[in-house]
Design an enzyme around this catalytic site. Structure first.
Site, PDB file in Angstrom:
ATOM      1  N   ASP A  42       0.839  -1.207   0.000  1.00 54.20           N
ATOM      2  CA  ASP A  42       0.000   0.000   0.000  1.00 54.20           C
ATOM      3  C   ASP A  42       0.871   1.253   0.000  1.00 54.20           C
ATOM      4  OD1 ASP A  42      -2.093   1.760   0.224  1.00 54.20           O
ATOM      5  OD2 ASP A  42      -3.055   0.726   1.884  1.00 54.20           O
ATOM      6  N   ASP A  43       0.723   2.094  -1.007  1.00 54.71           N
ATOM      7  CA  ASP A  43       1.396   3.400  -1.089  1.00 54.71           C
ATOM      8  C   ASP A  43       2.920   3.305  -1.231  1.00 54.71           C
ATOM      9  OD1 ASP A  43      -1.112   4.433  -0.786  1.00 54.71           O
ATOM     10  OD2 ASP A  43      -0.719   5.519   1.070  1.00 54.71           O
ATOM     11  N   CYS A  82      -6.482   3.739  -3.540  1.00 49.52           N
ATOM     12  CA  CYS A  82      -6.636   2.390  -2.978  1.00 49.52           C
ATOM     13  C   CYS A  82      -7.695   1.496  -3.613  1.00 49.52           C
ATOM     14  CB  CYS A  82      -6.934   2.509  -1.488  1.00 49.52           C
ATOM     15  SG  CYS A  82      -5.650   3.354  -0.557  1.00 49.52           S
ATOM     16  N   ARG A  86      -7.279  -1.630  -6.526  1.00 48.11           N
ATOM     17  CA  ARG A  86      -7.517  -3.022  -6.130  1.00 48.11           C
ATOM     18  C   ARG A  86      -8.627  -3.652  -6.969  1.00 48.11           C
ATOM     19  NH1 ARG A  86      -4.796  -3.436  -1.004  1.00 48.11           N
ATOM     20  NH2 ARG A  86      -3.747  -1.407  -0.849  1.00 48.11           N
ATOM     21  N   LYS A 135      -5.159  -6.089   3.742  1.00 49.97           N
ATOM     22  CA  LYS A 135      -6.137  -5.024   3.502  1.00 49.97           C
ATOM     23  C   LYS A 135      -6.991  -5.338   2.271  1.00 49.97           C
ATOM     24  CE  LYS A 135      -6.246  -0.311   1.718  1.00 49.97           C
ATOM     25  NZ  LYS A 135      -5.511   0.918   1.457  1.00 49.97           N
ATOM     26  N   HIS A 137     -10.435  -3.549   1.140  1.00 48.74           N
ATOM     27  CA  HIS A 137     -10.812  -2.224   0.632  1.00 48.74           C
ATOM     28  C   HIS A 137     -11.626  -2.241  -0.663  1.00 48.74           C
ATOM     29  CE1 HIS A 137      -9.489   2.235   1.219  1.00 48.74           C
ATOM     30  NE2 HIS A 137     -10.794   2.044   1.321  1.00 48.74           N
ATOM     31  N   SER A 160      -8.397   0.936   4.741  1.00 51.95           N
ATOM     32  CA  SER A 160      -7.097   1.493   5.117  1.00 51.95           C
ATOM     33  C   SER A 160      -6.961   1.662   6.626  1.00 51.95           C
ATOM     34  CB  SER A 160      -6.882   2.851   4.442  1.00 51.95           C
ATOM     35  OG  SER A 160      -6.835   2.717   3.042  1.00 51.95           O
ATOM     36  N   HIS A 225       1.286   2.309   4.098  1.00 46.72           N
ATOM     37  CA  HIS A 225       0.300   3.370   4.268  1.00 46.72           C
ATOM     38  C   HIS A 225       0.451   3.969   5.668  1.00 46.72           C
ATOM     39  CE1 HIS A 225      -3.674   5.275   4.446  1.00 46.72           C
ATOM     40  NE2 HIS A 225      -3.898   4.944   3.181  1.00 46.72           N
ATOM     41  N   ASP A 277      -0.114  -0.661  -4.948  1.00 43.66           N
ATOM     42  CA  ASP A 277      -1.412  -0.207  -5.458  1.00 43.66           C
ATOM     43  C   ASP A 277      -1.335   1.177  -6.102  1.00 43.66           C
ATOM     44  OD1 ASP A 277      -1.039   1.202  -3.058  1.00 43.66           O
ATOM     45  OD2 ASP A 277      -3.133   1.030  -2.430  1.00 43.66           O
ATOM     46  N   ASN A 278      -0.417   2.015  -5.637  1.00 46.27           N
ATOM     47  CA  ASN A 278      -0.237   3.353  -6.207  1.00 46.27           C
ATOM     48  C   ASN A 278       1.068   3.911  -5.668  1.00 46.27           C
ATOM     49  OD1 ASN A 278      -2.905   3.821  -4.067  1.00 46.27           O
ATOM     50  ND2 ASN A 278      -0.957   4.785  -3.547  1.00 46.27           N
ATOM     51  N   LYS A 298       1.055   9.519  -5.252  1.00 46.29           N
ATOM     52  CA  LYS A 298      -0.317   9.056  -5.035  1.00 46.29           C
ATOM     53  C   LYS A 298      -1.323  10.168  -5.296  1.00 46.29           C
ATOM     54  CE  LYS A 298      -3.336   7.292  -1.341  1.00 46.29           C
ATOM     55  NZ  LYS A 298      -3.379   6.641  -0.017  1.00 46.29           N
TER      56      LYS A 298
END
Length: 500
Positions: A42-43, A82, A86, A135, A137, A160, A225, A277-278, A298
């Site tokens: 994540d991130d 997010c 996904r 996670k 989401h 998140s 994240h 994811d980003n 992001k």
């Protein structure tokens, strides 16, 4: 006197078949479809791991993945946030095709529609065991959770880790879910410190239990994240602050997965993918990563927001030590896994392409004439075709050259604009510094024509075009159950430890 009783031909064939030697366990393993593991961070920024230039901390297990597999330098998420990203990974579709955008909040009235087909459902159609640990989401109502989307097992957060009760919000306490049940209704800092460890333990246990049959393991970490959390075994160990500690623990997790594959004797029979994811949430400064040479992060459709550090490893199938610049995306994983497993593609239209030939080194040509990047609800902001990236007029948020925040406190963003169509040659200018639109009007015209075809199908809110092929997200019913509500009557257990 002897009597000869003739056997019918069918019986003789059956007798002969019974006399053949049974296949060994090794032969059965060789003939079955491959296991698939997707490790989704994540991130994480393009420059946050060793194979992509990270400095100041160590990622030996990801370095090993790159040395034993292939590094993909032009691999994209299809939206820089997010839930949308996904949805793209899980379904092989642009998220706006599915009606999913942005980051879904607690008690969201929408989620990934049950009618959409996920990678887990593709794999289950071929007899795979399926597990998700981390996670999710894609909706926190029960009908949207992983067990209702093709997974046999689930353990993790429904959204998140920063979606906590805050002044002015209606967020419930952060719930930890096992299956469809809340097992800790109020995940505090001490529990967040253990998330990476717990997800990893579940993943390793899943591999161990399912080593004798095909499996799909999805390991979407809550880190990196914000708020950043790390276990005591890595706290202060990197010498590069809390962010370095967290990345090193994520790297440890990758190592645990790879080591278990070897212990279980299925290392050469398992495709492992590592991706994000980003891009990095840059306003958090020393608690955020870096996009390396790429522009922005992001929440933007510049390459720093959507181009991800991606590694794939499958000994004997994916070339070791290779680097590929083929333009690929997370939406390509579903059709690729379908091909490898022998499953049929969904009847509903998808946008991804089968990239088996590329990841196994037989080709390096992108199957996409172009990739498109949306943001907000349905704004077409950018596209990539070959070496070219076209950026459409829009507003976006940026630090505008100023430093990010410190110690988990964000710095303010500034609103900037792309005033006119801009064109960049990413081969020579990955940082998107020199606009070449005026010098290459033919390229701009060709890409704009492709964008217009995309707008006709999926729309573009910036141009007030609705599109003809967008589907509806899943929507909660009046009787919908939110596990976090069911868990409100449970008291937090400060010593809670998950059981496999």
């Amino acid at each position: 006197m002897r009597f000869c009783i003739p056997f019918p031909p069918a019986a003789l064939s059956l007798l002969a078949a019974c006399m053949l030697p049974l296949p060994s366990r090794a032969e059965e393993k060789q003939n079955r479809p491959p296991n698939v593991i997707i490790i989704y961070i994540d991130d994480m920024g393009y420059g946050d791991i060793g194979p992509f230039g990270a400095k100041g901390y160590k990622t030996p297990n990801l370095d090993r993945m790159a040395a034993e597999g292939t590094k993909f330098t032009s691999f994209y998420s299809v939206q820089a946030v997010c839930s949308a990203s996904r949805a793209g990974l899980m379904t092989g579709c642009y998220p706006n095709r599915l009606g999913i955008s942005g980051a879904l909040h607690p008690h969201s009235q929408v989620g990934l529609a049950p009618e959409e087909i996920t990678i887990a459902e593709i794999c289950k159609s071929r007899g795979y065991a399926t597990g998700c640990f981390g996670k999710w989401h894609l909706g926190d109502a029960k009908e949207f959770l992983p067990l209702q989307q093709g997974f046999d097992e689930y353990f993790g957060l429904p959204y998140s880790n920063d979606m906590l009760p805050k002044p002015g919000s209606k967020n419930p306490p952060l719930p930890l879910i096992d299956g469809n049940t809340v097992v800790n209704p109020d995940v505090d800092d001490a529990a967040q410190d253990m998330l990476t460890t717990w997800y990893t333990e579940h993943a390793v246990d899943f591999i161990r239990r399912h080593k004798d049959k095909p499996f799909f393991l999805y390991l979407p970490h809550s880190m990196v994240h914000i708020p950043l959390h790390v276990s005591d075994k890595f706290r202060g160990k990197s010498g590069h602050g809390l962010f370095g500690d967290v990345v090193e623990e994520v790297d440890w997790s990758v190592g645990q997965v790879l080591d278990e594959l070897k212990r279980s004797g299925i290392d050469g029979h398992t495709l492992v993918m590592f991706c994000s994811d980003n891009g990095p949430w840059l306003c958090y400064g020393d608690h955020a990563g870096t996009a390396g040479p790429l522009r922005e992060g992001k929440g933007t459709s510049w390459d720093g927001g959507v181009r991800e550090p991606t590694l794939m490893r499958w000994p004997g199938h994916i070339p070791a030590g290779r680097t590929s610049d083929a333009v690929l995306a997370t939406i390509d994983m579903l059709p690729t896994i379908a091909s490898l497993s022998g499953a049929e593609l969904p009847a509903r239209k998808i946008d991804g392409r089968n990239i088996t030939e590329i990841i196994t080194g037989k080709s390096d040509a992108s199957p996409h004439e172009a990739l498109f990047f949306y943001y907000h609800v349905n704004d077409l902001e950018a596209m990539r075709s070959g070496k070219w990236k076209l950026e459409f007029p829009r507003s976006y948020t940026s630090l505008d050259g100023k430093p990010g925040g410190k110690d988990g406190k964000p710095a303010p963003y500034k609103n900037l604009t792309v005033p006119a169509v801009q064109l960049y040659d990413l081969d020579s200018d990955p940082g998107q510094k020199t606009d070449l639109a005026a010098a290459h009007p033919d390229v701009v015209a060709r890409l704009t024509a492709l964008a217009d075809k995309q707008r006709a199908e999926l729309g573009d809110a910036l141009g007030k075009q609705p599109g003809t092929a967008r589907r509806q997200p899943g929507k909660t019913s009046p009787a919908s159950v939110f596990p976090s509500d069911e868990g409100f009557d449970k008291k937090p257990d400060p010593k809670y430890t998950p059981k496999h």
